[in-house]
Enzyme design. Structure first.
Site, PDB file in Angstrom:
ATOM      1  N   MET A  29       0.825  -1.479  -0.043  1.00  3.23           N
ATOM      2  CA  MET A  29       0.104   0.010  -0.010  1.00  3.23           C
ATOM      3  C   MET A  29       0.806   1.462   0.116  1.00  3.23           C
ATOM      4  SD  MET A  29      -3.601  -0.847   2.082  1.00  3.23           S
ATOM      5  CE  MET A  29      -2.869  -0.552   3.570  1.00  3.23           C
ATOM      6  N   ASN A  31       4.149   3.876   0.877  1.00  2.28           N
ATOM      7  CA  ASN A  31       4.792   4.515   2.061  1.00  2.28           C
ATOM      8  C   ASN A  31       5.808   3.314   2.614  1.00  2.28           C
ATOM      9  OD1 ASN A  31       4.559   5.193   5.504  1.00  2.28           O
ATOM     10  ND2 ASN A  31       5.196   6.596   4.167  1.00  2.28           N
ATOM     11  N   LEU A  32       6.568   3.200   1.730  1.00  2.00           N
ATOM     12  CA  LEU A  32       7.595   1.874   1.809  1.00  2.00           C
ATOM     13  C   LEU A  32       8.487   2.243   2.916  1.00  2.00           C
ATOM     14  CD1 LEU A  32       7.966   0.811  -2.022  1.00  2.00           C
ATOM     15  CD2 LEU A  32       6.336   0.229  -0.364  1.00  2.00           C
ATOM     16  N   HIS A  36       9.178  -3.174   3.710  1.00  2.00           N
ATOM     17  CA  HIS A  36       8.915  -3.523   2.525  1.00  2.00           C
ATOM     18  C   HIS A  36       9.829  -3.806   1.509  1.00  2.00           C
ATOM     19  CE1 HIS A  36       5.521  -0.558   3.669  1.00  2.00           C
ATOM     20  NE2 HIS A  36       4.844  -1.598   3.085  1.00  2.00           N
ATOM     21  N   GLN A  60     -10.406  -2.970   1.993  1.00  2.00           N
ATOM     22  CA  GLN A  60      -9.913  -3.313   3.598  1.00  2.00           C
ATOM     23  C   GLN A  60      -9.912  -2.529   4.732  1.00  2.00           C
ATOM     24  OE1 GLN A  60      -5.958  -4.296   1.391  1.00  2.00           O
ATOM     25  NE2 GLN A  60      -5.150  -3.964   3.562  1.00  2.00           N
ATOM     26  N   GLY A 148       4.573  -9.972   4.126  1.00  2.00           N
ATOM     27  CA  GLY A 148       5.753  -9.911   5.595  1.00  2.00           C
ATOM     28  C   GLY A 148       5.081 -10.853   6.805  1.00  2.00           C
ATOM     29  N   VAL A 177      10.870  -7.198   9.915  1.00  2.00           N
ATOM     30  CA  VAL A 177      12.117  -6.049  10.073  1.00  2.00           C
ATOM     31  C   VAL A 177      11.732  -5.293  11.083  1.00  2.00           C
ATOM     32  CG1 VAL A 177      13.651  -4.344   9.009  1.00  2.00           C
ATOM     33  CG2 VAL A 177      12.619  -6.485   7.620  1.00  2.00           C
ATOM     34  N   ARG A 188       2.247   2.837   9.880  1.00  2.00           N
ATOM     35  CA  ARG A 188       1.279   3.307  10.938  1.00  2.00           C
ATOM     36  C   ARG A 188       2.162   3.806  12.310  1.00  2.00           C
ATOM     37  NH1 ARG A 188      -2.827  -0.790   8.772  1.00  2.00           N
ATOM     38  NH2 ARG A 188      -4.497   0.686   7.977  1.00  2.00           N
TER      39      ARG A 188
HETATM   40  O1  PAF Z   1      -0.158  -5.826   3.849  1.00  2.00           O
HETATM   41  C1  PAF Z   1      -0.500  -4.792   2.897  1.00  2.00           C
HETATM   42  O2  PAF Z   1       0.220  -3.879   2.439  1.00  2.00           O
HETATM   43  C2  PAF Z   1      -1.770  -4.842   2.283  1.00  2.00           C
HETATM   44  O3  PAF Z   1      -2.788  -5.661   2.795  1.00  2.00           O
HETATM   45  C3  PAF Z   1      -1.919  -5.698   0.874  1.00  2.00           C
HETATM   46  C4  PAF Z   1      -1.488  -7.174   0.913  1.00  2.00           C
HETATM   47  C5  PAF Z   1      -0.987  -4.865   0.014  1.00  2.00           C
HETATM   48  C6  PAF Z   1      -3.175  -5.509   0.059  1.00  2.00           C
HETATM   49  O4  PAF Z   1      -3.657  -4.342   0.206  1.00  2.00           O
END
Ligand code: PAF
Length: 294
Positions: A29, A31-32, A36, A60, A148, A177, A188
């Site tokens: 999603m 904001n790495l 990630h 979600q 993860g 990590v 978050r």
């Molecule tokens: O873990 C996440 O960042 C999200 O739940 C995912 C797997 C990209 C699905 O939107």
């Protein structure tokens, strides 16, 4: 790295990549952070080409959740993914992934497991995750996809979906990590105020304390979870759930359990933190054969 927003254009690029080797996929999603990037490195280790996606999936998020304020940092993310050698970045809009209104969108639901723990506190969350991951898999058609282990239940839901629907993709889980003080990296975490950030590593410390008690022979998991909850709350967390589970089923451990996990979610101010620890039972007194067979 090419950034592509449209499905048709992505499929065209993928066809020429696929002809030259396996595709590893890292859905995110955005904001790495290093967590990630570790997924990307694992994908790169296992596949010739890495494709990533950034999509803040409205399906979600609950109505009272942080969809609008979820951090969006596309330029920095593109820079980081380019540096890691990612070939393609898919950044669809909501209209591209969900051309029909969200309430009419076909959904994928993994029953049972999706309604426990995080699913109990966030109704519909895992249907949203399963649906978007299924759709992304259908578009990207990766050989391998990487997630993860911090999102322990999410990983279990995705594995179940892939198994139940015979999806031809190998799912890899990558270790959490952590910051130097033990806090699991998460987008978050930036919701934490400084005084909350100072308390936050207490979640992992508490889980490790629980794991230590199991390794020392404690088997009253209900009591253990209750003690850990009290401990968290007395530190200043508002615990959501904390459970000792069989790592394979995510259900209460029976005598056949080979590995346990302690799963927890707890609030600190505006941030809902999740974390987990695994405890192979061989380390708690079982046979070494138990440990090596996992
Ligand atoms: O873990 C996440 O960042 C999200 O739940 C995912 C797997 C990209 C699905 O939107």
């Amino acid at each position: 790295m090419r950034t592509i927003e449209q499905t048709a254009a992505l499929r065209e690029e993928l066809a020429s990549l696929r002809a030259r080797g396996e595709i590893g996929f890292v859905p995110t999603m955005g904001n790495l952070h290093q967590g990630h990037l570790q997924l990307v490195r694992e994908a790169k280790r296992r596949a010739r080409h890495v494709v990533a996606s950034i999509f803040v999936n409205p399906l979600q998020f609950g109505p009272e959740e942080d969809l609008d304020k979820y951090p969006r940092t596309l330029a920095a993310d593109q820079e980081a993914l380019t540096a890691e050698g990612v070939s393609l970045l898919f950044t669809p809009s909501v209209e591209t992934l969900y051309p029909v209104p969200l309430e009419q969108q076909t959904r994928v639901s993994v029953p049972g497991i999706s309604s426990l723990y995080c699913g109990a506190s966030r109704p519909g969350h895992f249907d949203g995750v399963a649906t978007v991951v299924c759709k992304l898999f259908n578009i990207v058609q990766p050989d391998i996809a990487v997630f993860g282990r911090k999102d322990y239940q999410q990983l279990a839901v995705i594995r179940r979906m892939v198994g139940d629907l015979a999806m031809p993709v190998e799912i890899l889980g990558v270790d959490t990590v952590r910051e130097q003080d033990g806090l699991a990296m998460s987008s978050r975490n930036q919701y934490l105020r400084p005084e909350e950030r100072a308390l936050a590593p207490g979640l992992y410390t508490t889980l490790r304390g629980g794991a230590e008690r199991i390794r020392a022979g404690e088997r009253d998991y209900r009591q253990l979870a209750a003690d850990l909850r009290t401990q968290l709350d007395s530190m200043g967390f508002r615990s959501d759930y904390i459970e000792v589970v069989d790592a394979d089923t995510l259900l209460s451990p029976g005598p056949e359990a080979r590995c346990l996990a302690i799963l927890a979610a707890a609030w600190l101010g505006a941030a809902r933190l999740i974390d987990n620890v695994e405890i192979p039972l061989a380390a708690a007194g079982g046979s070494s054969q138990e440990e090596s067979s996992r």
